[in-house]
Design an enzyme around this catalytic site. Structure first.
Site, mmCIF file in Angstrom:
data_model
loop_
_atom_site.group_PDB
_atom_site.id
_atom_site.type_symbol
_atom_site.label_atom_id
_atom_site.label_comp_id
_atom_site.label_asym_id
_atom_site.label_seq_id
_atom_site.Cartn_x
_atom_site.Cartn_y
_atom_site.Cartn_z
ATOM 1 N N ASP A 11 0.868 -1.178 0.000
ATOM 2 C CA ASP A 11 0.000 0.000 0.000
ATOM 3 C C ASP A 11 0.908 1.232 0.000
ATOM 4 O O ASP A 11 2.108 1.137 0.268
ATOM 5 C CB ASP A 11 -0.888 -0.009 1.254
ATOM 6 C CG ASP A 11 -1.770 1.232 1.345
ATOM 7 O OD1 ASP A 11 -2.376 1.600 0.329
ATOM 8 O OD2 ASP A 11 -1.824 1.856 2.415
ATOM 9 N N SER A 12 0.311 2.382 -0.256
ATOM 10 C CA SER A 12 1.053 3.640 -0.194
ATOM 11 C C SER A 12 1.543 3.904 1.237
ATOM 12 O O SER A 12 2.455 4.694 1.437
ATOM 13 C CB SER A 12 0.137 4.779 -0.616
ATOM 14 O OG SER A 12 -1.027 4.766 0.191
ATOM 15 N N TYR A 43 -0.716 8.311 -2.286
ATOM 16 C CA TYR A 43 -0.793 8.076 -3.729
ATOM 17 C C TYR A 43 -2.055 8.738 -4.301
ATOM 18 O O TYR A 43 -2.147 8.985 -5.490
ATOM 19 C CB TYR A 43 -0.888 6.573 -4.026
ATOM 20 C CG TYR A 43 0.393 5.782 -3.888
ATOM 21 C CD1 TYR A 43 1.568 6.348 -3.396
ATOM 22 C CD2 TYR A 43 0.425 4.435 -4.253
ATOM 23 C CE1 TYR A 43 2.731 5.588 -3.275
ATOM 24 C CE2 TYR A 43 1.579 3.675 -4.147
ATOM 25 C CZ TYR A 43 2.732 4.250 -3.653
ATOM 26 O OH TYR A 43 3.869 3.493 -3.545
ATOM 27 N N GLY A 44 -3.036 8.982 -3.424
ATOM 28 C CA GLY A 44 -4.372 9.402 -3.859
ATOM 29 C C GLY A 44 -4.440 10.727 -4.588
ATOM 30 O O GLY A 44 -5.442 11.044 -5.224
ATOM 31 N N CYS A 74 -4.228 -1.340 -2.075
ATOM 32 C CA CYS A 74 -4.402 0.118 -2.155
ATOM 33 C C CYS A 74 -5.318 0.356 -3.349
ATOM 34 O O CYS A 74 -5.027 -0.112 -4.457
ATOM 35 C CB CYS A 74 -3.038 0.770 -2.386
ATOM 36 S SG CYS A 74 -3.107 2.536 -2.725
ATOM 37 N N ASN A 75 -6.412 1.052 -3.111
ATOM 38 C CA ASN A 75 -7.357 1.291 -4.204
ATOM 39 C C ASN A 75 -6.722 2.125 -5.308
ATOM 40 O O ASN A 75 -6.924 1.861 -6.497
ATOM 41 C CB ASN A 75 -8.599 2.002 -3.676
ATOM 42 C CG ASN A 75 -9.477 1.081 -2.867
ATOM 43 O OD1 ASN A 75 -10.474 0.582 -3.353
ATOM 44 N ND2 ASN A 75 -9.106 0.824 -1.628
ATOM 45 N N THR A 76 -5.947 3.137 -4.901
ATOM 46 C CA THR A 76 -5.352 4.025 -5.899
ATOM 47 C C THR A 76 -4.369 3.255 -6.783
ATOM 48 O O THR A 76 -4.397 3.372 -8.015
ATOM 49 C CB THR A 76 -4.653 5.208 -5.203
ATOM 50 O OG1 THR A 76 -5.588 5.836 -4.328
ATOM 51 C CG2 THR A 76 -4.144 6.211 -6.201
ATOM 52 N N GLU A 153 -6.287 9.054 9.813
ATOM 53 C CA GLU A 153 -4.925 8.982 10.357
ATOM 54 C C GLU A 153 -4.792 9.823 11.626
ATOM 55 O O GLU A 153 -3.937 9.578 12.470
ATOM 56 C CB GLU A 153 -3.903 9.358 9.286
ATOM 57 C CG GLU A 153 -3.929 8.292 8.193
ATOM 58 C CD GLU A 153 -2.743 8.268 7.256
ATOM 59 O OE1 GLU A 153 -1.892 9.165 7.341
ATOM 60 O OE2 GLU A 153 -2.701 7.347 6.416
ATOM 61 N N CYS A 185 -11.579 2.981 -0.647
ATOM 62 C CA CYS A 185 -10.274 3.450 -0.173
ATOM 63 C C CYS A 185 -9.973 2.674 1.107
ATOM 64 O O CYS A 185 -10.880 2.419 1.911
ATOM 65 C CB CYS A 185 -10.325 4.948 0.109
ATOM 66 S SG CYS A 185 -8.836 5.574 0.915
ATOM 67 N N THR A 186 -8.702 2.321 1.264
ATOM 68 C CA THR A 186 -8.295 1.493 2.413
ATOM 69 C C THR A 186 -8.733 2.052 3.763
ATOM 70 O O THR A 186 -8.994 1.297 4.692
ATOM 71 C CB THR A 186 -6.764 1.385 2.426
ATOM 72 O OG1 THR A 186 -6.225 2.695 2.238
ATOM 73 C CG2 THR A 186 -6.265 0.446 1.363
ATOM 74 N N HIS A 187 -8.766 3.380 3.886
ATOM 75 C CA HIS A 187 -9.041 3.996 5.194
ATOM 76 C C HIS A 187 -10.533 4.076 5.538
ATOM 77 O O HIS A 187 -10.890 4.249 6.684
ATOM 78 C CB HIS A 187 -8.496 5.426 5.220
ATOM 79 C CG HIS A 187 -7.004 5.522 5.227
ATOM 80 N ND1 HIS A 187 -6.230 4.987 4.236
ATOM 81 C CD2 HIS A 187 -6.156 6.096 6.114
ATOM 82 C CE1 HIS A 187 -4.950 5.238 4.502
ATOM 83 N NE2 HIS A 187 -4.880 5.908 5.633
#
Ligand code: DGL
Length: 273
Positions: A11-12, A43-44, A74-76, A153, A185-187
């Site tokens: 992931d980023s 990365y987004g 990572c979706n991006t 975050e 998105c991961t978050h």
């Protein structure tokens, strides 16, 4: 290919640990090697070309560690780089977009699906493409939510500010009367309480992390690559920058201790590229 080899995940930064957490649940015998690109996150907001370049460097590193398959957690990166990465490597490599799209296409009754993600993911149109390849009748409404990642975050999961921002971002999705919403998105799974509350209980939220874990299990099983029994499972973590916050937040995301973590530089002079 060795069944006992680890699965590579990247992931980023830290967000891919939400995918890894689901993979640990679905595949408790598997050893995993995680790479978080802390030096170059996020990365987004970056271009497709840049995300592809970074992703390919990480994939080469993971392959040098002998992994049997790779999950682009990572979706991006999945949206920008997966197709190119697949052409460049010979081991199974999956992303998070298709598993989420498949689940959403399966559960929607009204054929109106919403997708929320980073700006880069939305700009690629990857979710729209994946959903409409499954069912061209489905109408997809996309909405970038760039402030969600820093809010997670910061740990502001139920903060009043998060609620206000969610109301603002989700308004177009509400007025478009979707019945299914992909957390692209991961978050975003960390904000599912606020998002569900704003959207209402009649909207089904799709967590791509869970679907991806199910999907990699199926792929490994079909390829005869599942590790059946392991007594000494030890996940390894690599990061490209200082890792104090990664460990702090990561242990909350994973609900387990991060024991082996190494900082490496994938930039100039990288022996893996
Ligand atoms: N991991 C990214 C994603 O799922 C979010 C964080 C970033 O922008 O790098 O799109």
């Amino acid at each position: 290919m060795n069944k006992n080899a680890a699965i590579g995940i990247f992931d980023s930064g830290i967000g891919g640990l939400t995918v890894m957490a689901e993979m640990i649940k679905a595949l408790p015998n598997e050893e995993m090697i995680y790479f978080g690109d802390l030096a170059r996150t996020p990365y987004g907001s970056k271009s497709k070309e840049t995300v592809l370049k970074f992703s390919f460097e990480i994939v080469q590193f993971l392959i040098s560690q002998g992994v049997k398959a790779i999950v682009v957690a990572c979706n991006t990166a999945s949206a920008s780089a997966l197709e190119d990465l697949r052409q460049r490597v010979s081991i199974p490599i999956i992303g998070v977009i298709l598993p989420g799209a498949q689940k959403a296409a399966e559960v929607t009754q009204t054929k109106r699906i919403g997708v929320i993600a980073t700006r880069s993911t939305i700009a690629t149109g990857a979710y729209v493409k994946a959903i409409q390849s499954l069912d061209p009748q489905i109408h997809v409404i996309s909405q970038p939510c760039p402030l969600f990642v820093p809010l997670v975050e910061e740990g502001w999961l139920n903060h009043i500010v998060t609620r206000q921002i969610a109301e603002e971002y989700l308004f177009p999705l509400k007025t478009n009367k979707i019945d299914t919403l992909i957390l692209g998105c991961t978050h975003y799974p960390f904000l599912c309480d606020v998002i569900q509350d704003v959207m209402g209980n009649e909207v089904t939220l799709i967590n791509s992390a869970e679907e991806t874990a199910r999907s990699i299990k199926e792929i490994l099983s079909d390829a005869g690559l599942l590790c059946i029994i392991r007594h000494d499972r030890k996940h390894k973590f690599y990061v490209s920058d200082e890792s104090t916050r990664f460990v702090e937040l990561g242990e909350q995301f994973l609900k387990e201790k991060i024991r082996v973590i190494t900082q490496i530089d994938l930039g100039k002079g990288n022996p893996y590229v």
